[in-house]
Design a protein around this motif. Structure first.
Motif, PDB file in Angstrom:
ATOM      1  N   LYS A  49       0.851  -1.212   0.000  1.00 22.94           N
ATOM      2  CA  LYS A  49       0.000   0.000   0.000  1.00 22.94           C
ATOM      3  C   LYS A  49       0.878   1.252   0.000  1.00 22.94           C
ATOM      4  O   LYS A  49       0.614   2.209  -0.707  1.00 22.94           O
ATOM      5  CB  LYS A  49      -0.906  -0.005   1.231  1.00 22.94           C
ATOM      6  N   ARG A  52       2.694   1.575  -3.272  1.00 25.36           N
ATOM      7  CA  ARG A  52       1.768   2.071  -4.288  1.00 25.36           C
ATOM      8  C   ARG A  52       1.575   3.589  -4.175  1.00 25.36           C
ATOM      9  O   ARG A  52       1.529   4.311  -5.163  1.00 25.36           O
ATOM     10  CB  ARG A  52       0.424   1.363  -4.119  1.00 25.36           C
ATOM     11  N   TYR A  73       4.359  -6.878  -5.769  1.00 22.14           N
ATOM     12  CA  TYR A  73       3.040  -7.525  -5.826  1.00 22.14           C
ATOM     13  C   TYR A  73       3.194  -9.035  -5.986  1.00 22.14           C
ATOM     14  O   TYR A  73       2.490  -9.811  -5.347  1.00 22.14           O
ATOM     15  CB  TYR A  73       2.208  -6.951  -6.977  1.00 22.14           C
ATOM     16  N   SER A  76       4.024 -10.640  -2.793  1.00 23.50           N
ATOM     17  CA  SER A  76       2.943 -10.622  -1.798  1.00 23.50           C
ATOM     18  C   SER A  76       1.794 -11.527  -2.235  1.00 23.50           C
ATOM     19  O   SER A  76       0.737 -11.517  -1.605  1.00 23.50           O
ATOM     20  CB  SER A  76       2.407  -9.212  -1.591  1.00 23.50           C
ATOM     21  N   GLY A  77       1.992 -12.227  -3.336  1.00 24.04           N
ATOM     22  CA  GLY A  77       0.955 -13.153  -3.801  1.00 24.04           C
ATOM     23  C   GLY A  77      -0.155 -12.470  -4.585  1.00 24.04           C
ATOM     24  O   GLY A  77      -1.160 -13.082  -4.891  1.00 24.04           O
ATOM     25  N   GLU A  78       0.043 -11.195  -4.914  1.00 24.21           N
ATOM     26  CA  GLU A  78      -0.984 -10.489  -5.684  1.00 24.21           C
ATOM     27  C   GLU A  78      -0.587 -10.469  -7.158  1.00 24.21           C
ATOM     28  O   GLU A  78      -0.140  -9.453  -7.685  1.00 24.21           O
ATOM     29  CB  GLU A  78      -1.138  -9.055  -5.169  1.00 24.21           C
ATOM     30  N   SER A  80      -2.387 -10.726  -9.923  1.00 21.46           N
ATOM     31  CA  SER A  80      -3.149  -9.914 -10.880  1.00 21.46           C
ATOM     32  C   SER A  80      -2.747  -8.446 -10.792  1.00 21.46           C
ATOM     33  O   SER A  80      -2.682  -7.764 -11.817  1.00 21.46           O
ATOM     34  CB  SER A  80      -4.648 -10.083 -10.681  1.00 21.46           C
ATOM     35  N   ALA A  81      -2.447  -7.990  -9.567  1.00 22.48           N
ATOM     36  CA  ALA A  81      -1.964  -6.614  -9.418  1.00 22.48           C
ATOM     37  C   ALA A  81      -0.607  -6.465 -10.107  1.00 22.48           C
ATOM     38  O   ALA A  81      -0.345  -5.466 -10.779  1.00 22.48           O
ATOM     39  CB  ALA A  81      -1.857  -6.252  -7.947  1.00 22.48           C
ATOM     40  N   GLU A  84      -1.150  -6.275 -13.792  1.00 21.61           N
ATOM     41  CA  GLU A  84      -1.677  -4.975 -14.226  1.00 21.61           C
ATOM     42  C   GLU A  84      -0.550  -3.967 -14.430  1.00 21.61           C
ATOM     43  O   GLU A  84      -0.473  -3.289 -15.449  1.00 21.61           O
ATOM     44  CB  GLU A  84      -2.625  -4.454 -13.155  1.00 21.61           C
ATOM     45  N   CYS A 107       2.513 -18.644  -7.555  1.00 20.46           N
ATOM     46  CA  CYS A 107       1.106 -18.955  -7.290  1.00 20.46           C
ATOM     47  C   CYS A 107       0.678 -20.206  -8.055  1.00 20.46           C
ATOM     48  O   CYS A 107      -0.507 -20.513  -8.142  1.00 20.46           O
ATOM     49  CB  CYS A 107       0.222 -17.770  -7.597  1.00 20.46           C
TER      50      CYS A 107
END
Length: 405
Positions: A49, A52, A73, A76-78, A80-81, A84, A107
Motif C-alpha cells: 500500500k 503504491r 506484488y 505478496s501473492g498479488e 493480478s496486481a 496490471e 502462485c
DNA sequence: GTAATAGAGC
C-alpha cells in the motif's frame, strides 16, 4: 517459510520511516532514483500500500520503479496486481520479465509464466532460470530439465538459480541417470558450488543416486546451514540409517544451528524406520517443549506411522483422537497403511471412513481397505469395498484413475 | 529492481 518473514533490512527501512512519522514529505526536487529506492524499499518489505502510494505520487518513473512494483506484488501473492502493472509498463527489461515469471510460478500458474516467457523476443539467462525454477517448483520436472538442456545446446551459461531448479527437478524425478548427468556439470567446477546449490545436490544425491555421495558432499562443504543438515538427516532417515541421522541432529545443534519443523519430520522418520518408538516420543516431546515448535499434522502423521509400524495401532489411533486440530488425510493414511501391514480391519475401517470423506477421489484408500479384508480372507467385505468404488464411478487401476460424471 | 535449496501415508 522465510518468504513470509520480513527481512531485517525491511525492518530497518520501515522503522526509519515510522521514526520520521509516516511518509516523508514529498519534495519536488527528489530525483527519480531516490523515489524508486523508496518504492523498492516498501515493496521489498511487503508494504505494498505504501509502495503504491509513493509510486502513484512520484513525478517520474523509470523501468526500475515499475519493476519494483511488479516484484513487490508478485512476492505478496498479488499476481493480478503485478500483471496490471506489468501490462502498463512503458518499457520492460530482463528483470521485469523475470519478476513476472516468478510471480506466476509462486502462485502455481505455470501456463501464465510460460505465456510471459514466450512473449520475450530473446530470453536472457535470468528469465530462463526463472522459468526453470517455476517448472521445478510446480512439479513440471521434465519441462525444467528440457529447458535446461535447451539452454546448454544454445551455449547459454546456466546461472545458479537455473542449476538449483534443474537439480530440484531431477530430485523429484528420482532418476539416477539424469541426476548423474546433471551432477557432472556441477562437479566440474566445485569452486562455483554455493551453499544453496550444494544443499540442492545433497537432496538429489540422497533421493536419486547414493546417500554416501550426499554424505561426501556434505563433509566437503565449507559452510552448512539448517537446510544442509535437514536434507542430510532426511536422506539418512529414508535409507534407514537412523543412528547416523540422529548423530547429525546432535551435531547440528552443537554447531549452533537450531532444528525447525522440517528437521523434526526427518528425525521422527528416522525413528519410525527402525522402530525406535520411545526415542520418537522423546523427540516429539523435545520438539514441543525444548524447541517450542507447535506440532503440525505432518508430525502427527510421523508419530502415527512410528506407532503403526511397531504394531501399536490402538495407541496410534488414540494419538489421533488426542490431536488438538483436525487430522488430515496424511494422518489417517498413515494409520490405514499400518492397518494394512498388520492386517487390522477394525481400525482400518475407521481410518478409511475418514479418508473417503477427506479425499473421496483417491482410489488408493479403497484398494487398501479392500486388500486388508482380502488378507483376512474376508472376501465378501473386500468385494463390497470394490463395488462401492465402482458405484462411485472410480476405476481401480492406478494408470487410468479417471472419475466419471 | 529479479530468480533459488530441506518435509508424512498408500
Amino acid at each position: 517459510m522465510h518468504k513470509n518473514g520480513v527481512p531485517p533490512s525491511a525492518f530497518t527501512f520501515s522503522s526509519v520511516l515510522s521514526a520520521c512519522g509516516r511518509l516523508p514529505a514529498i519534495q519536488e526536487d527528489r530525483d527519480v532514483v531516490s523515489w524508486t529506492a523508496m518504492v523498492a524499499g516498501f515493496a521489498k518489505a511487503g508494504l505494498m500500500k505504501d509502495a503504491r502510494r509513493v509510486f502513484d505520487e512520484m513525478p517520474e518513473r523509470n523501468v526500475v520503479s515499475w519493476t519494483a512494483m511488479v516484484a513487490g506484488y508478485a512476492n505478496s501473492g498479488e499476481v493480478s496486481a503485478a500483471r496490471e502493472i506489468f501490462d502498463e509498463m512503458p518499457e520492460k527489461n530482463a528483470v521485469s520479465w523475470t519478476a513476472m515469471i516468478a510471480g506466476y510460478g509462486k502462485c502455481g500458474d505455470v501456463r501464465g509464466a510460460r505465456q510471459v516467457f514466450d512473449e520475450i523476443c530473446v530470453p536472457d539467462p535470468t528469465s530462463r532460470a526463472a522459468m526453470i525454477a517455476c517448472y521445478a517448483q510446480n512439479g513440471f520436472s521434465n519441462e525444467a530439465i528440457e529447458m535446461y538442456w535447451e539452454m546448454r545446446s544454445l551455449n547459454v551459461k546456466a546461472n545458479e538459480v537455473a542449476m538449483v531448479g534443474v537439480i530440484s527437478a531431477c530430485m523429484q524425478l528420482g532418476d539416477p541417470v539424469i541426476a548423474n548427468s546433471i551432477a557432472k556439470h556441477m562437479e566440474g567446477r566445485p569452486s562455483e558450488l554455493t551453499l544453496v546449490s550444494a544443499n540442492a545436490l545433497i537432496s538429489m544425491y540422497a533421493k536419486c543416486s547414493s546417500i554416501d555421495h550426499a554424505l561426501r558432499l556434505f563433509d566437503n562443504m565449507p559452510e552448512k546451514d539448517i537446510i544442509s543438515y535437514t536434507a542430510l538427516i532426511t536422506g539418512l532417515a529414508d535409507h534407514g540409517r537412523a543412528q547416523e541421522a540422529l548423530e547429525f541432529f546432535d551435531e547440528m545443534q552443537k554447531a549452533g544451528i537450531m532444528p525447525n519443523q522440517i528437521t523434526f519430520v526427518g528425525v521422527l522418520n528416522a525413528c519410525s524406520y527402525v522402530g525406535m518408538v520411545d526415542e520418537g516420543y522423546a523427540y516429539f516431546e523435545q520438539m514441543t517443549h525444548t524447541f517450542g515448535i507447535i506440532p503440525l499434522t505432518e508430525h502427527y502423521a510421523c508419530m502415527v506411522d512410528l506407532l503403526g509400524r511397531a504394531g501399536r495401532l490402538k495407541e496410534a489411533h488414540g494419538l489421533i483422537e488426542s490431536m488438538p486440530g483436525a487430522p488430515d488425510a496424511g494422518v489417517w493414511g498413515a494409520l490405514l497403511g499400518a492397518c494394512k501391514v498388520h492386517c487390522n480391519a477394525e481400525l482400518g475401517e475407521i481410518a478409511a471412513r475418514h479418508l473417503f470423506e477427506i479425499e473421496p477421489d483417491n482410489t488408493g484408500n479403497y484398494v487398501l481397505l479392500s486388500n486388508i479384508y482380502a488378507s483376512l480372507n474376508r472376501w465378501d467385505e473386500a468385494e463390497r469395498v470394490r463395488k462401492m468404488m465402482r458405484e462411485r464411478g472410480m476405476s481401480k487401476s492406478p494408470g487410468c484413475s479417471w472419475i466419471s460424471r
